[in-house]
Design an enzyme around this catalytic site. Sequence first.
Site, PDB file in Angstrom:
ATOM      1  N   TYR A 142      12.738  13.887  51.404  1.00  0.00           N
ATOM      2  CA  TYR A 142      14.034  13.361  50.995  1.00  0.00           C
ATOM      3  C   TYR A 142      14.874  12.916  52.193  1.00  0.00           C
ATOM      4  CZ  TYR A 142      13.165  15.351  46.340  1.00  0.00           C
ATOM      5  OH  TYR A 142      12.647  15.651  45.113  1.00  0.00           O
ATOM      6  N   LYS A 189       0.780  21.899  49.624  1.00  0.00           N
ATOM      7  CA  LYS A 189      -0.363  21.050  49.276  1.00  0.00           C
ATOM      8  C   LYS A 189      -1.236  20.932  50.517  1.00  0.00           C
ATOM      9  CE  LYS A 189      -2.493  18.515  46.163  1.00  0.00           C
ATOM     10  NZ  LYS A 189      -3.214  19.181  45.052  1.00  0.00           N
ATOM     11  N   ASP A 223       0.185  22.018  42.506  1.00  0.00           N
ATOM     12  CA  ASP A 223      -0.274  21.727  41.146  1.00  0.00           C
ATOM     13  C   ASP A 223      -0.694  23.006  40.424  1.00  0.00           C
ATOM     14  OD1 ASP A 223      -2.234  21.826  43.099  1.00  0.00           O
ATOM     15  OD2 ASP A 223      -3.427  20.176  42.303  1.00  0.00           O
ATOM     16  N   ASP A 247      12.302  21.158  44.338  1.00  0.00           N
ATOM     17  CA  ASP A 247      13.086  20.398  43.374  1.00  0.00           C
ATOM     18  C   ASP A 247      12.392  20.410  42.014  1.00  0.00           C
ATOM     19  OD1 ASP A 247      14.873  18.680  42.172  1.00  0.00           O
ATOM     20  OD2 ASP A 247      14.371  16.940  43.399  1.00  0.00           O
ATOM     21  N   ASP A 251      13.151  23.293  38.519  1.00  0.00           N
ATOM     22  CA  ASP A 251      13.508  22.796  37.191  1.00  0.00           C
ATOM     23  C   ASP A 251      12.529  23.316  36.140  1.00  0.00           C
ATOM     24  OD1 ASP A 251      15.716  21.484  38.071  1.00  0.00           O
ATOM     25  OD2 ASP A 251      14.910  19.463  37.871  1.00  0.00           O
TER      26      ASP A 251
END
Length: 367
Positions: A142, A189, A223, A247, A251
């Site tokens: 970001y 990852k 994942d 992020d 959620d």
Amino acid sequence: MNKTIALIPGDGIGPDVVEEAVKVLDAVATKFGHTFSYKKVIAGGAAIDLFGNPLPPEQLKFCIESDSVLLGAVGGPKWDTGNADLRPEKALLGLRGGMKVFANLRPALMFPQLKAACPLKDEIVGNGLDILIVRELTGGIYFGESGTSSDGNTAWDTEKYSRHEIERILRIAFDAALKRQKKVTVVDKANILTSSLLWRKIATELHSRPEYNCLELNFLYVDNAAMQLVRNPRQFDVIATSNMFGDILSDEASQITGSIGMLASASLGDGSGPGLYEPIHGSAPDIAEKNIANPLATILSAAMLLRYDFKLEEEALAIEKAVNSVLDQGWRTIDIAGNVEEVRAQNKLLGTKEMGSKVAELILQKQ
């Protein structure tokens, strides 16, 4: 104690819920002999309308010079103009960067009184969920280098982390775990991303130190972590992860609790400046000023503010106990009512203002 709190009501239901959090903070001040003063800050869509800028420098300055900052919500379809520089969400990035808050602490707590709202089966959630997601907030993709080619047909965003950025966020996660179930899961990852390999290296080094080797440290690819959150969420205690992965996962975690209107968050720096506290729900402009929004997430964010910025643990617990008492007594806003007609028939359905008043009332009661 005399403290100044910068209030950013923002957009949509932001002003509605911040008003109720102030009501509760004032009850705490009365109960425990403190003085809280407030400075209104304009940011988000409201600032675009007034100043043509989602976060004017002087508004950010008010936040930096305060003792703590409480935010309602920013954003709404009104400002979806296609101009990225005039999006209300730019205010959030500006606040995080300007206030140097690099760690987002987001509890995913399933209140037992609201268990029926959880979308997962009883055998999966058991007696409840209590997960803390610690998300790096000011680095990664970001904030990395980005661009578009001259012909407009190629675009890129860069994931980049330094040892300093990773170690400071992991320390916060490890320290939090020491006070909880002593288990940290680092989500990355590392099978694909070089930056994730650095996360694993630093986490392993940090874990070997005497103050942290009592912790259980695990690693999961993002994942798999997303799958495990719905398959077996009780395996998690503290999750530490990067900006983008945090992020997304935070959620997801908020949804499995079944009550997004109940969840608070804190964004913290190195302690030299104020923290930023906000509910995780959006601005919900369609229900703004209708006295139906749930203020409890913002009220619980105020409890986190007292705990982390002001070191007022007893006062923070007073808010959290009052919220639990409200739920125990059956009081509900419409989003957490379940069978709305049944709750209404029991005369237990409350509006935004009434819910804030109920929590404040319970705080002021003699124990």
